[in-house]
Design a protein around this motif. Structure first.
Motif, mmCIF file in Angstrom:
data_model
loop_
_atom_site.group_PDB
_atom_site.id
_atom_site.type_symbol
_atom_site.label_atom_id
_atom_site.label_comp_id
_atom_site.label_asym_id
_atom_site.label_seq_id
_atom_site.Cartn_x
_atom_site.Cartn_y
_atom_site.Cartn_z
ATOM 1 N N CYS A 51 0.828 -1.206 0.000
ATOM 2 C CA CYS A 51 0.000 0.000 0.000
ATOM 3 C C CYS A 51 0.860 1.253 0.000
ATOM 4 O O CYS A 51 1.961 1.277 0.559
ATOM 5 C CB CYS A 51 -0.906 0.011 1.230
ATOM 6 N N ALA A 105 -4.623 7.994 4.209
ATOM 7 C CA ALA A 105 -5.135 6.781 3.587
ATOM 8 C C ALA A 105 -3.987 5.933 3.051
ATOM 9 O O ALA A 105 -2.939 6.452 2.652
ATOM 10 C CB ALA A 105 -6.101 7.127 2.455
ATOM 11 N N TYR A 141 -3.572 2.973 0.150
ATOM 12 C CA TYR A 141 -4.265 2.326 -0.966
ATOM 13 C C TYR A 141 -3.311 1.360 -1.668
ATOM 14 O O TYR A 141 -2.080 1.525 -1.636
ATOM 15 C CB TYR A 141 -4.781 3.365 -1.952
ATOM 16 N N THR A 142 -3.891 0.358 -2.317
ATOM 17 C CA THR A 142 -3.072 -0.625 -3.020
ATOM 18 C C THR A 142 -3.364 -0.619 -4.516
ATOM 19 O O THR A 142 -4.497 -0.906 -4.936
ATOM 20 C CB THR A 142 -3.269 -2.044 -2.458
ATOM 21 N N ASN A 174 -10.803 2.810 -7.866
ATOM 22 C CA ASN A 174 -10.664 3.991 -6.996
ATOM 23 C C ASN A 174 -11.824 4.079 -6.005
ATOM 24 O O ASN A 174 -12.512 5.084 -5.890
ATOM 25 C CB ASN A 174 -10.532 5.277 -7.822
ATOM 26 N N GLY A 179 -13.210 2.918 -1.845
ATOM 27 C CA GLY A 179 -12.726 2.843 -0.485
ATOM 28 C C GLY A 179 -13.887 2.806 0.489
ATOM 29 O O GLY A 179 -15.049 2.932 0.091
ATOM 30 N N TRP A 224 -12.622 7.733 -1.396
ATOM 31 C CA TRP A 224 -12.448 7.187 -2.739
ATOM 32 C C TRP A 224 -11.459 8.098 -3.473
ATOM 33 O O TRP A 224 -10.913 9.031 -2.911
ATOM 34 C CB TRP A 224 -13.801 7.164 -3.489
ATOM 35 N N LEU A 251 -7.596 0.413 -4.406
ATOM 36 C CA LEU A 251 -8.540 0.279 -3.295
ATOM 37 C C LEU A 251 -7.903 0.769 -1.995
ATOM 38 O O LEU A 251 -6.781 0.413 -1.654
ATOM 39 C CB LEU A 251 -8.949 -1.189 -3.145
ATOM 40 N N ILE A 252 -8.638 1.598 -1.259
ATOM 41 C CA ILE A 252 -8.165 2.104 0.027
ATOM 42 C C ILE A 252 -8.384 1.024 1.084
ATOM 43 O O ILE A 252 -9.506 0.584 1.320
ATOM 44 C CB ILE A 252 -8.910 3.390 0.419
#
Length: 291
Positions: free
Chosen positions: A153, A203, A205-206, A212, A214, A219, A224-225
């Protein structure tokens, strides 16, 4: 700050590998999130509560604020809802205030392609359906990374205005912050309109899951968060299921009186002020009628 070459190559490889999976039109995923919120009890109740009473209230708040949510998502849509479970008994008279603190509300639908947010929200026994455009955050993406489960992430930060009901303002007492105006012939406390409070949002995210989406209202990042920290609340992903054998239908929330986010915020603010005035008056009678 620069990402070292090995980490960069690894990240690019993982992203490219993931794109094959997410290219499918029927792609769907599920992410499970645990929420945790800490509450500052130091001045709770105007500093007049005993430590034992503060602990009792803190324990009840913990049960009300620590929940599990499921985010079902595809490339453009998501549905965020609380995992079904047993109701917590013994809410009693405090349940009303704890319910007001639940900022997540009911089922929440986000469509990033249409820039639309629809959410069911119950407030003081009334059901509302918030239908509005998605609120954008000005994300600042950094190079810092960490692993959450098996996913690499990246960190992103943003400043967010606190909208709607702000529990910290509800706890304040007029004696703490509102001086009287000598020109006010009715001898009432003069309350100034406060600017919205701003909080820092962090946040993670990966890009391995290139949607986009979450949890909650978050978002807008290239992946994805999986974790969000905002003010005193942290939302952390504990499990992800990609392409489950049984696909869910995205059922758009539809219950309640339809309002915009701004209209709902006005309703909440008005009711909150009524409640605050009630508590002030009760305090002025020496603690009210509670036995």
């Amino acid at each position: 700050m620069k990402i070292n070459s090995v980490k960069l190559i690894t990240s690019v490889f993982l992203i490219l590998t993931s794109l094959f999976l997410f290219a499918q039109k029927s792609f769907q995923g599920k992410a499970y999130y645990q929420t945790k919120t800490t509450v500052d009890m130091s001045n709770f109740g105007g500093g007049k509560l005993s430590e034992e009473r503060k602990k009792q209230i803190a324990d009840r708040m913990k049960n009300a604020l620590e929940k599990v949510y499921i985010l079902t998502f595809n490339q453009s849509e998501s549905l965020y809802k609380e995992e079904a479970g047993l109701e917590t008994p013994g809410q009693g008279g405090g349940g009303m205030r704890f319910g007001m603190m639940n900022a997540t509300g009911g089922n929440q639908y986000k469509n990033v392609k249409a820039q639309q947010l629809i959410q069911e929200q119950e407030f003081f026994g009334k059901q509302f359906l918030i239908n509005d455009s998605l609120r954008k955050l000005d994300w600042e993406m950094g190079a810092e990374t960490k692993m959450i489960g098996k996913y690499m992430c990246f960190k992103a930060t943003a400043v967010k205005k606190v909208e709607g009901f702000d529990f910290s303002s509800f706890r304040r007492r007029p004696n703490d912050e509102k001086p009287q105006d000598s020109t006010n012939t009715e001898n009432k406390v003069v309350e100034k309109e406060e600017a919205p409070r701003e909080i820092m949002v962090t946040a993670w995210y990966t890009p391995q899951i290139p949607v986009n989406q979450g949890p909650d209202v978050y978002w807008g990042l290239p992946g994805l968060i999986l974790e969000v920290s905002a003010d005193r609340t942290t939302i952390l992903c504990s499990k992800i299921i990609l392409n489950p054998s049984e696909k869910d239908v995205f059922k758009v929330p539809s219950k309640g009186k339809e309002v915009t986010q701004k209209e709902y915020d006005i309703i909440v603010k008005k009711k909150t002020e009524e409640m605050r005035e009630m508590f002030r008056n009760r305090g002025g009678r020496g603690g009210g009628r509670r036995r």
